[in-house]
Design a protein around this motif. Structure first.
Motif, PDB file in Angstrom:
ATOM      1  N   GLU A 156      -0.155 -10.700  -7.407  1.00  0.00           N
ATOM      2  CA  GLU A 156       0.920 -10.202  -8.404  1.00  0.00           C
ATOM      3  C   GLU A 156       1.374  -8.554  -8.815  1.00  0.00           C
ATOM      4  O   GLU A 156       1.220  -7.759  -7.964  1.00  0.00           O
ATOM      5  CB  GLU A 156      -0.485 -10.924 -10.231  1.00  0.00           C
ATOM      6  N   PHE A 157       2.873  -8.720  -8.934  1.00  0.00           N
ATOM      7  CA  PHE A 157       3.565  -7.656  -9.365  1.00  0.00           C
ATOM      8  C   PHE A 157       4.615  -8.284 -10.894  1.00  0.00           C
ATOM      9  O   PHE A 157       4.644  -8.603 -10.897  1.00  0.00           O
ATOM     10  CB  PHE A 157       3.873  -7.367  -7.954  1.00  0.00           C
ATOM     11  N   ALA A 158       5.086  -6.426 -11.179  1.00  0.00           N
ATOM     12  CA  ALA A 158       5.458  -6.436 -11.925  1.00  0.00           C
ATOM     13  C   ALA A 158       6.692  -5.231 -11.310  1.00  0.00           C
ATOM     14  O   ALA A 158       7.046  -4.449 -10.899  1.00  0.00           O
ATOM     15  CB  ALA A 158       4.990  -5.530 -13.006  1.00  0.00           C
ATOM     16  N   GLY A 159       8.007  -5.865 -11.258  1.00  0.00           N
ATOM     17  CA  GLY A 159       9.652  -4.724 -10.774  1.00  0.00           C
ATOM     18  C   GLY A 159      10.196  -6.238 -10.158  1.00  0.00           C
ATOM     19  O   GLY A 159      10.012  -7.319  -9.555  1.00  0.00           O
ATOM     20  N   GLU A 160      10.989  -5.707  -9.104  1.00  0.00           N
ATOM     21  CA  GLU A 160      12.309  -6.316  -8.394  1.00  0.00           C
ATOM     22  C   GLU A 160      11.406  -7.041  -7.352  1.00  0.00           C
ATOM     23  O   GLU A 160       9.857  -6.697  -6.747  1.00  0.00           O
ATOM     24  CB  GLU A 160      13.444  -5.187  -7.940  1.00  0.00           C
ATOM     25  N   PRO A 161      11.879  -7.712  -6.915  1.00  0.00           N
ATOM     26  CA  PRO A 161      10.817  -9.453  -5.752  1.00  0.00           C
ATOM     27  C   PRO A 161      11.637  -8.239  -4.380  1.00  0.00           C
ATOM     28  O   PRO A 161      12.339  -7.328  -4.557  1.00  0.00           O
ATOM     29  CB  PRO A 161      11.876 -10.069  -5.344  1.00  0.00           C
ATOM     30  N   THR A 162      10.239  -8.306  -3.727  1.00  0.00           N
ATOM     31  CA  THR A 162      10.016  -7.381  -2.682  1.00  0.00           C
ATOM     32  C   THR A 162       9.806  -8.528  -0.804  1.00  0.00           C
ATOM     33  O   THR A 162       9.734  -9.413  -1.594  1.00  0.00           O
ATOM     34  CB  THR A 162       8.467  -6.779  -2.343  1.00  0.00           C
ATOM     35  N   GLU A 163      10.482  -8.174  -0.248  1.00  0.00           N
ATOM     36  CA  GLU A 163      10.143  -9.291   0.910  1.00  0.00           C
ATOM     37  C   GLU A 163       8.822  -8.670   1.525  1.00  0.00           C
ATOM     38  O   GLU A 163       9.220  -9.476   2.538  1.00  0.00           O
ATOM     39  CB  GLU A 163      11.601  -9.029   2.384  1.00  0.00           C
ATOM     40  N   HIS A 164       8.178  -7.905   1.565  1.00  0.00           N
ATOM     41  CA  HIS A 164       7.331  -7.626   1.799  1.00  0.00           C
ATOM     42  C   HIS A 164       5.991  -7.684   1.856  1.00  0.00           C
ATOM     43  O   HIS A 164       5.350  -7.369   0.985  1.00  0.00           O
ATOM     44  CB  HIS A 164       6.816  -5.490   1.855  1.00  0.00           C
ATOM     45  N   THR A 165       5.283  -9.167   1.704  1.00  0.00           N
ATOM     46  CA  THR A 165       4.423 -10.314   1.358  1.00  0.00           C
ATOM     47  C   THR A 165       3.500  -9.994   2.069  1.00  0.00           C
ATOM     48  O   THR A 165       2.483 -10.490   1.797  1.00  0.00           O
ATOM     49  CB  THR A 165       5.341 -11.683   0.549  1.00  0.00           C
ATOM     50  N   ILE A 166       3.591  -9.853   3.457  1.00  0.00           N
ATOM     51  CA  ILE A 166       2.463  -9.001   4.152  1.00  0.00           C
ATOM     52  C   ILE A 166       2.758  -8.410   5.366  1.00  0.00           C
ATOM     53  O   ILE A 166       3.457  -8.091   5.234  1.00  0.00           O
ATOM     54  CB  ILE A 166       2.504 -10.756   5.101  1.00  0.00           C
ATOM     55  N   ILE A 167       1.771  -7.570   5.209  1.00  0.00           N
ATOM     56  CA  ILE A 167       1.391  -6.281   5.655  1.00  0.00           C
ATOM     57  C   ILE A 167       0.328  -5.923   6.609  1.00  0.00           C
ATOM     58  O   ILE A 167      -0.404  -5.887   6.498  1.00  0.00           O
ATOM     59  CB  ILE A 167       1.924  -4.653   4.466  1.00  0.00           C
ATOM     60  N   PRO A 168       0.901  -5.472   8.387  1.00  0.00           N
ATOM     61  CA  PRO A 168       0.332  -5.749   9.118  1.00  0.00           C
ATOM     62  C   PRO A 168      -1.196  -4.677   8.284  1.00  0.00           C
ATOM     63  O   PRO A 168      -0.874  -3.399   8.197  1.00  0.00           O
ATOM     64  CB  PRO A 168       0.900  -5.424  10.238  1.00  0.00           C
ATOM     65  N   PHE A 169      -2.040  -4.132   9.133  1.00  0.00           N
ATOM     66  CA  PHE A 169      -2.792  -2.963   8.482  1.00  0.00           C
ATOM     67  C   PHE A 169      -2.336  -1.635   9.376  1.00  0.00           C
ATOM     68  O   PHE A 169      -1.796  -2.293  10.831  1.00  0.00           O
ATOM     69  CB  PHE A 169      -4.500  -3.489   8.878  1.00  0.00           C
ATOM     70  N   GLY A 170      -2.006  -0.630   8.615  1.00  0.00           N
ATOM     71  CA  GLY A 170      -2.018   0.351   9.804  1.00  0.00           C
ATOM     72  C   GLY A 170      -0.138   0.185   9.970  1.00  0.00           C
ATOM     73  O   GLY A 170       0.364   1.388   9.897  1.00  0.00           O
ATOM     74  N   LYS A 171       0.200  -0.410   9.076  1.00  0.00           N
ATOM     75  CA  LYS A 171       1.912  -0.469   8.914  1.00  0.00           C
ATOM     76  C   LYS A 171       2.282   0.059   7.913  1.00  0.00           C
ATOM     77  O   LYS A 171       1.834  -0.306   6.533  1.00  0.00           O
ATOM     78  CB  LYS A 171       2.888  -1.474   8.700  1.00  0.00           C
ATOM     79  N   GLY A 172       2.843   1.232   7.929  1.00  0.00           N
ATOM     80  CA  GLY A 172       3.739   1.441   5.478  1.00  0.00           C
ATOM     81  C   GLY A 172       2.712   2.384   5.468  1.00  0.00           C
ATOM     82  O   GLY A 172       1.422   2.521   5.636  1.00  0.00           O
ATOM     83  N   ILE A 173       2.710   2.580   3.888  1.00  0.00           N
ATOM     84  CA  ILE A 173       2.013   3.449   3.164  1.00  0.00           C
ATOM     85  C   ILE A 173       0.542   2.656   2.919  1.00  0.00           C
ATOM     86  O   ILE A 173      -0.819   2.581   2.927  1.00  0.00           O
ATOM     87  CB  ILE A 173       2.247   3.766   1.837  1.00  0.00           C
ATOM     88  N   CYS A 174       0.657   0.737   2.546  1.00  0.00           N
ATOM     89  CA  CYS A 174       0.151   0.318   2.532  1.00  0.00           C
ATOM     90  C   CYS A 174      -0.593   0.257   3.100  1.00  0.00           C
ATOM     91  O   CYS A 174      -2.139   0.109   3.383  1.00  0.00           O
ATOM     92  CB  CYS A 174       0.012  -1.050   1.731  1.00  0.00           C
ATOM     93  N   GLY A 175      -0.308  -0.453   4.153  1.00  0.00           N
ATOM     94  CA  GLY A 175      -1.231  -0.676   5.596  1.00  0.00           C
ATOM     95  C   GLY A 175      -2.370   0.590   6.254  1.00  0.00           C
ATOM     96  O   GLY A 175      -2.957   0.111   6.395  1.00  0.00           O
ATOM     97  N   GLN A 176      -1.181   1.402   5.968  1.00  0.00           N
ATOM     98  CA  GLN A 176      -2.348   2.957   6.514  1.00  0.00           C
ATOM     99  C   GLN A 176      -3.423   3.166   5.169  1.00  0.00           C
ATOM    100  O   GLN A 176      -4.217   3.179   5.091  1.00  0.00           O
ATOM    101  CB  GLN A 176      -1.461   4.705   6.068  1.00  0.00           C
ATOM    102  N   VAL A 177      -3.385   2.707   3.832  1.00  0.00           N
ATOM    103  CA  VAL A 177      -4.785   2.543   2.854  1.00  0.00           C
ATOM    104  C   VAL A 177      -5.819   1.404   3.468  1.00  0.00           C
ATOM    105  O   VAL A 177      -6.856   1.802   3.108  1.00  0.00           O
ATOM    106  CB  VAL A 177      -4.394   2.791   1.422  1.00  0.00           C
TER     107      VAL A 177
END
Length: 150
Positions: free
Chosen positions: A57-78
């Protein structure tokens, strides 16, 4: 930011009779509406046995980043570090996945269930460096509450 009132509202949402999905959406909508510099609020969860996160779930503009590999980007790093990650200025980050030219800063807080990192809340802001310790405290509380309904 009145953290006590915000926490009470989050608790009310989590304790409602709504489904898990409805509660997560209500949390996203509430945070985006209540905090002026929360321009995108979403949850990512571990995608089964894969080393990747899947947008929920999310609120805001749609994003193409629906799948994020571990280690990639801020979310993947967390997902790998199991630590809060506050990014005052995304343009200063080498390992950053851009969700849009308007995004200037990001905060990501992991969600733990039985000691395992199962997902995270991700907040994007169109303002440079808006996040404080109050944001971390509030979002850590949100993640504890989400862990109870996971």
């Amino acid at each position: 930011m009145n953290i006590s009132q915000l926490k009470n509202s989050i608790t009310t949402i989590v304790n409602s009779d709504a489904s898990k999905s409805q509660k997560l959406q209500a949390i996203c909508d509430f945070l985006k509406n209540e905090i002026s510099y929360y321009d995108w609020v979403g949850f990512y969860f571990k995608n089964g046995d894969k080393n990747e996160l899947k947008l929920a779930e999310f609120a805001g503009e749609p994003t193409e980043h629906t799948i994020i590999p571990f280690g990639k980007g801020i979310c993947g790093q967390v997902a790998v570090s199991n630590q809060n990650f506050v990014v005052p200025d995304v343009s200063a980050q080498d390992n950053y996945i851009s969700c849009g030219w308007k995004v200037k800063s990001e905060i990501v807080i992991p969600i733990f269930v039985n000691g395992n990192n199962v997902g995270q809340i991700d907040i994007d802001s169109h303002t440079v460096n808006p996040f404080s310790k109050n944001d971390e405290e509030l979002l850590e509380f949100v993640c504890l509450k989400v862990a109870d309904i996971y």
